[in-house]
Design a protein around this motif. Structure first.
Motif, PDB file in Angstrom:
ATOM      1  N   PRO A   1       0.807  -1.220   0.000  1.00 16.86           N
ATOM      2  CA  PRO A   1       0.000   0.000   0.000  1.00 16.86           C
ATOM      3  C   PRO A   1       0.843   1.274   0.000  1.00 16.86           C
ATOM      4  O   PRO A   1       1.929   1.310   0.593  1.00 16.86           O
ATOM      5  CB  PRO A   1      -0.804  -0.113   1.306  1.00 16.86           C
ATOM      6  CG  PRO A   1       0.067  -0.944   2.206  1.00 16.86           C
ATOM      7  CD  PRO A   1       0.801  -1.901   1.306  1.00 16.86           C
ATOM      8  N   THR A   2       0.334   2.300  -0.671  1.00 15.02           N
ATOM      9  CA  THR A   2       0.960   3.627  -0.605  1.00 15.02           C
ATOM     10  C   THR A   2       0.297   4.492   0.462  1.00 15.02           C
ATOM     11  O   THR A   2       0.812   5.540   0.831  1.00 15.02           O
ATOM     12  CB  THR A   2       0.850   4.341  -1.964  1.00 15.02           C
ATOM     13  OG1 THR A   2      -0.539   4.478  -2.306  1.00 15.02           O
ATOM     14  CG2 THR A   2       1.561   3.550  -3.053  1.00 15.02           C
ATOM     15  N   ARG A   3      -0.858   4.046   0.921  1.00 16.84           N
ATOM     16  CA  ARG A   3      -1.544   4.718   2.025  1.00 16.84           C
ATOM     17  C   ARG A   3      -2.379   3.678   2.764  1.00 16.84           C
ATOM     18  O   ARG A   3      -2.979   2.800   2.139  1.00 16.84           O
ATOM     19  CB  ARG A   3      -2.428   5.850   1.508  1.00 16.84           C
ATOM     20  CG  ARG A   3      -3.164   6.620   2.611  1.00 16.84           C
ATOM     21  CD  ARG A   3      -3.658   7.977   2.119  1.00 16.84           C
ATOM     22  NE  ARG A   3      -4.809   7.887   1.253  1.00 16.84           N
ATOM     23  CZ  ARG A   3      -6.062   8.010   1.672  1.00 16.84           C
ATOM     24  NH1 ARG A   3      -6.312   8.198   2.962  1.00 16.84           N
ATOM     25  NH2 ARG A   3      -7.063   7.936   0.825  1.00 16.84           N
ATOM     26  N   VAL A   4      -2.411   3.793   4.077  1.00 12.10           N
ATOM     27  CA  VAL A   4      -3.206   2.896   4.914  1.00 12.10           C
ATOM     28  C   VAL A   4      -4.159   3.754   5.736  1.00 12.10           C
ATOM     29  O   VAL A   4      -3.732   4.647   6.476  1.00 12.10           O
ATOM     30  CB  VAL A   4      -2.310   2.054   5.847  1.00 12.10           C
ATOM     31  CG1 VAL A   4      -3.178   1.225   6.795  1.00 12.10           C
ATOM     32  CG2 VAL A   4      -1.376   1.160   5.036  1.00 12.10           C
ATOM     33  N   GLU A   5      -5.452   3.493   5.607  1.00  8.30           N
ATOM     34  CA  GLU A   5      -6.458   4.266   6.334  1.00  8.30           C
ATOM     35  C   GLU A   5      -7.148   3.372   7.367  1.00  8.30           C
ATOM     36  O   GLU A   5      -7.875   2.452   7.003  1.00  8.30           O
ATOM     37  CB  GLU A   5      -7.505   4.820   5.363  1.00  8.30           C
ATOM     38  CG  GLU A   5      -8.590   5.636   6.049  1.00  8.30           C
ATOM     39  CD  GLU A   5      -9.693   6.064   5.100  1.00  8.30           C
ATOM     40  OE1 GLU A   5     -10.543   6.880   5.522  1.00  8.30           O
ATOM     41  OE2 GLU A   5      -9.733   5.577   3.940  1.00  8.30           O
ATOM     42  N   PRO A   6      -6.943   3.637   8.653  1.00 11.38           N
ATOM     43  CA  PRO A   6      -7.727   2.910   9.677  1.00 11.38           C
ATOM     44  C   PRO A   6      -9.183   3.364   9.585  1.00 11.38           C
ATOM     45  O   PRO A   6      -9.464   4.565   9.564  1.00 11.38           O
ATOM     46  CB  PRO A   6      -7.091   3.347  11.002  1.00 11.38           C
ATOM     47  CG  PRO A   6      -5.832   4.066  10.641  1.00 11.38           C
ATOM     48  CD  PRO A   6      -6.017   4.600   9.261  1.00 11.38           C
ATOM     49  N   LEU A   7     -10.106   2.425   9.521  1.00 14.63           N
ATOM     50  CA  LEU A   7     -11.502   2.787   9.315  1.00 14.63           C
ATOM     51  C   LEU A   7     -12.301   2.933  10.602  1.00 14.63           C
ATOM     52  O   LEU A   7     -13.263   3.701  10.650  1.00 14.63           O
ATOM     53  CB  LEU A   7     -12.176   1.756   8.400  1.00 14.63           C
ATOM     54  CG  LEU A   7     -11.628   1.672   6.976  1.00 14.63           C
ATOM     55  CD1 LEU A   7     -12.463   0.699   6.143  1.00 14.63           C
ATOM     56  CD2 LEU A   7     -11.597   3.043   6.299  1.00 14.63           C
ATOM     57  N   TYR A   8     -11.934   2.207  11.636  1.00 13.90           N
ATOM     58  CA  TYR A   8     -12.705   2.266  12.879  1.00 13.90           C
ATOM     59  C   TYR A   8     -12.355   3.503  13.703  1.00 13.90           C
ATOM     60  O   TYR A   8     -11.188   3.869  13.856  1.00 13.90           O
ATOM     61  CB  TYR A   8     -12.437   1.037  13.735  1.00 13.90           C
ATOM     62  CG  TYR A   8     -13.370  -0.130  13.492  1.00 13.90           C
ATOM     63  CD1 TYR A   8     -14.479  -0.025  12.674  1.00 13.90           C
ATOM     64  CD2 TYR A   8     -13.141  -1.353  14.116  1.00 13.90           C
ATOM     65  CE1 TYR A   8     -15.328  -1.101  12.462  1.00 13.90           C
ATOM     66  CE2 TYR A   8     -13.976  -2.438  13.911  1.00 13.90           C
ATOM     67  CZ  TYR A   8     -15.067  -2.299  13.083  1.00 13.90           C
ATOM     68  OH  TYR A   8     -15.905  -3.364  12.882  1.00 13.90           O
TER      69      TYR A   8
END
Length: 579
Positions: free
Chosen positions: A511-518
Motif C-alpha cells: 500500500p501507498t496509504r493505509v487508512e484505519p476505518l474504525y
C-alpha cells in the motif's frame, strides 16, 4: 397540545446550523415535544463533544419499546439465567451490496447514537410490558429494566458517509449480553443513501438532482428520512419543507397540474398588473402576454389560437405571485402547441418588467425529444431578441424517473438540467430492503463463530480492526480485516491479503496509504468523538466514492471490490472451525 412553546427557558438553545430555536434535552420529561437537530453547544458530551438534540416531527424519541418482542423475551431469559453481566462483542455488516452494485454507503450512525444516548424505559413502558408479557415474569425484572442504561456500551464505527462492502464490518458493539438486543433495528438508512449515490453517479456532476418523494414515501417519518439521506447521497434539494427546516436542505418545487387546470380562461384573472422590478411602474401582464404570444406564434411556427387560454391565465397569475421565481409545468395540455408558447410569452413579459424566469418542468412524454425541442426554442428566442440568458433557462424533467431512465437519456442525448425524482428514489423500488447482519463474535472474552454449509453465512470471530489499503494511483485497492492484537499494516510494506474462507485466494499488496476505518464514538455513557455535520457527511460520500475505481461503480457488471483478512486472522478463523 397548545401552540405555545412549553419548554422551560433554561433548556432552550439555538441551533448553530439553521438558527431554529430548539429545546435541549436535559430531562426525559421534555423528550416528546423535542425537535431534532445536532450541534447544540453544552456539557454532557464526553471528550468535549456536543450532546445530541433530537427531533421527531410531532412524534417521540426512539424508544426501547420499539423492538421486536423476542428481544425483550430474550432479555428476560438472559436475566433469569444470571447472564446480565456477561459482556459480548457484536459485528454489524452486510452480505451483499444493494441494487446489483458493488458498493454501499454507510449512513445512519447519528440515528443510532440518538437511540443510545436517550435509551430509557419510562414508567408507562414498564406498565405496558407488565400487562403484555406473561404473568410468570418476576417483578424484579421490570425493576431491572427501569434501571437499564447504556453506560457500558462501547461503539466503534466507520465514518458515516463512507463506502462499505460485504464482509467488511462497519460497526462493532461491546456491551452486556442482555443490552445488545436493543440495537438491531438501526443502520438501515444506508439503503436510501446508496440509492441516491447511484442516481448521482448516473446523472454526473453537472446535473441537479431534486428529491420529490414525500407523497410516495412510507408515511411522514419515511419521507423525512428519505429527504435527509437523499441529500447525504448526493441530491441537491428536496420538496419537503420540514426537511429543509430541520436539516437546512435547499427546498425546491414548482406547482401541480391542478393549478393550471383550475383556470379555464383569461377572464378568470382577478389581478393582471405587476410593478416593474426597478422603476416600480405598474403594467398590465395580460396585455404584455397576449402581445408576446401572438408574436411568438410566428417565431415558433405554432398557432396562437391552439394554445390554452386557461394555461396562460394560470401562468400569468403564478408569475404575478412569483415574478423572480417563475418556473412552469408545461405538459398539462401539449408542450409544443401550447406549453412552450404560453411559457415563453409570460417569460418575455416578465423580462419586459425587469425579471428573469427560471425555467420549465416536463412531467410526461418523450423527455429527451421534448427537452431538446424546448432548448432549441429558447435559443431561437434568445438570438432573435438579443436576450442571451434566455437560452440557458432551466429544464427540469420528472415522471417516474429511475437510474436506468437517466442512463438511457444520457445515451440518447438530452437538454435537461435537473431531474425531479420521487417514487423510485424514496421507496428504493429496485430493492426496497437490505439484509443487514448483526452477529456475536466474542462472549466473556472468548471468540465465537457461526458455522454454516453456506460460506457466505459464516462469521469472522473475535475483535477486529479494519484498514483500507490504497494503491499508487490513489484508488482504494482492498479492505483488510485484522485481529485487534495485530500491528497495523505499514505503507510500503508487503501485506498478505487472504480470502477468509478459500485457501487458494490470496494476494500480496504494497500500500501507498493505509487508512484505519474504525473510530470510537461512544464509551462510558458519552459521545467521545465529534459527529460530522450533514454537509460533512455529504462531502464524505462523494470523496469516498471518488476513491474507488470507475469499474467498481459502473451500472452494468461492476467489478467486485475485494475485502480480505490477514494471514493471522485467516488462521484464527480456521483453527476455531476445527475445534
Amino acid at each position: 397540545m397548545s401552540g405555545e412553546d412549553e419548554t422551560p427557558p433554561e433548556v432552550r438553545k439555538r441551533s448553530r446550523q439553521n438558527g431554529i430555536v430548539q429545546p435541549l434535552l436535559t430531562g426525559r420529561r421534555h423528550t416528546q415535544n423535542a425537535l431534532f437537530f445536532r450541534g447544540v453547544k453544552g456539557g454532557g458530551g464526553g471528550g468535549g463533544c456536543d450532546p445530541l438534540v433530537f427531533s421527531f416531527n410531532g412524534g417521540e424519541m426512539p424508544s426501547p419499546r420499539n423492538r421486536d418482542l423476542y428481544q425483550i423475551t430474550m432479555a428476560y431469559a438472559y436475566w433469569k439465567s444470571g447472564k446480565v453481566n456477561d459482556k459480548a462483542t457484536f459485528d454489524l455488516f452486510i452480505r451483499k451490496n444493494p441494487f446489483q452494485g458493488e458498493f454501499t454507503i454507510f449512513a445512519g450512525l447519528e440515528e443510532c447514537l440518538k437511540f443510545v444516548q436517550n435509551f430509557h424505559y419510562s414508567h408507562s413502558d414498564i406498565k405496558y410490558l407488565k400487562e403484555t408479557l406473561p404473568g410468570t415474569i418476576e417483578p424484579d425484572f421490570f425493576e431491572f429494566l427501569g434501571r437499564l442504561t447504556t453506560h457500558d456500551v462501547v461503539i466503534y464505527a466507520i465514518e458515516e458517509g463512507s463506502v462499505v462492502f460485504p464482509k467488511c464490518h462497519y460497526c462493532e458493539w461491546k456491551d452486556h449480553l442482555l443490552v445488545y438486543n436493543y440495537w438491531k433495528l438501526h443502520f438501515l438508512h444506508f439503503l436510501m443513501a446508496t440509492n441516491a449515490a447511484r442516481y448521482r453517479i448516473a446523472a454526473g456532476k453537472n446535473l441537479s438532482l431534486l428529491e420529490f418523494g414525500l407523497r410516495r414515501a412510507q408515511g411522514p417519518d419515511g419521507g423525512l428520512s428519505a429527504s435527509k439521506y437523499a441529500y447525504i447521497g448526493g441530491f441537491d434539494g428536496t420538496s419537503n419543507v420540514l426537511a429543509g427546516k430541520l436539516f437546512n436542505i435547499p427546498v425546491k418545487g414548482t406547482h401541480a397540474h391542478a393549478y393550471i387546470t383550475s383556470f379555464t380562461g383569461l377572464d378568470e384573472l382577478k389581478t393582471t398588473t405587476l410593478a416593474h422590478n426597478t422603476t416600480g411602474e405598474i403594467q398590465d401582464m395580460l396585455t404584455l402576454c397576449t402581445h408576446w404570444r401572438n408574436e411568438l406564434s410566428h417565431v415558433l411556427h405554432v398557432l396562437a389560437s391552439e394554445a390554452s387560454d386557461g394555461e396562460m391565465a394560470a401562468w400569468i397569475s403564478f408569475a404575478i405571485a412569483f415574478p423572480s421565481g417563475f418556473l412552469a409545468l408545461v405538459d398539462t395540455y401539449d408542450v409544443q402547441r401550447s406549453g412552450l408558447l404560453n411559457f415563453c410569452a409570460v417569460a418575455l413579459s416578465l423580462n419586459d418588467l425587469g425579471y428573469r424566469a427560471v425555467g420549465i418542468r416536463i412531467d410526461s412524454g418523450d423527455l429527451a425529444y421534448l427537452s431538446k425541442m424546448s432548448r432549441q426554442c429558447f435559443k431561437v428566442i434568445a438570438e432573435k431578441y438579443n436576450i442571451p440568458w434566455f437560452a440557458g433557462l432551466t429544464i427540469i424533467a420528472s415522471n417516474d424517473i429511475n437510474e436506468d431512465t437517466i442512463i438511457s437519456l444520457n445515451e440518447q442525448g438530452h437538454s435537461i438540467d435537473s431531474f425531479g425524482i420521487g417514487t423510485h428514489l424514496v421507496t428504493c423500488q429496485r430493492q426496497p430492503a437490505l439484509g443487514g447482519v448483526y452477529k456475536m463474535v466474542e462472549i466473556k472474552g472468548r471468540p465465537c463463530i457461526k458455522l454454516s454449509q453456506d460460506v457466505n453465512k459464516m462469521t469472522m470471530p473475535g475483535k477486529k480492526n479494519v484498514y483500507r489499503l490504497y494503491g499508487a494511483d490513489g484508488h482504494a485497492l482492498i479492505d483488510l480485516l485484522q485481529r485487534s492484537v495485530e500491528p497495523p499494516p505499514e505503507v510500503g510494506q508487503k501485506v498478505l491479503c487472504r480470502h477468509p474462507f478459500q485457501e487458494a485466494k490470496r494476494a500480496y499488496v504494497i500500500p501507498t496509504r493505509v487508512e484505519p476505518l474504525y473510530k470510537m464514538y461512544w464509551q462510558k455513557g458519552n459521545l467521545v468523538a465529534p459527529l460530522p455535520t450533514l454537509e460533512d457527511v455529504r462531502q464524505r460520500v462523494q470523496s469516498s466514492l471518488e476513491s474507488l475505481r470507475n469499474d467498481h461503480k459502473r451500472n452494468l457488471n461492476p467489478t467486485p471490490y475485494k475485502v480480505s483478512v490477514s494471514d493471522d486472522l485467516y488462521s484464527f478463523i480456521h483453527d476455531l472451525c476445527y475445534i
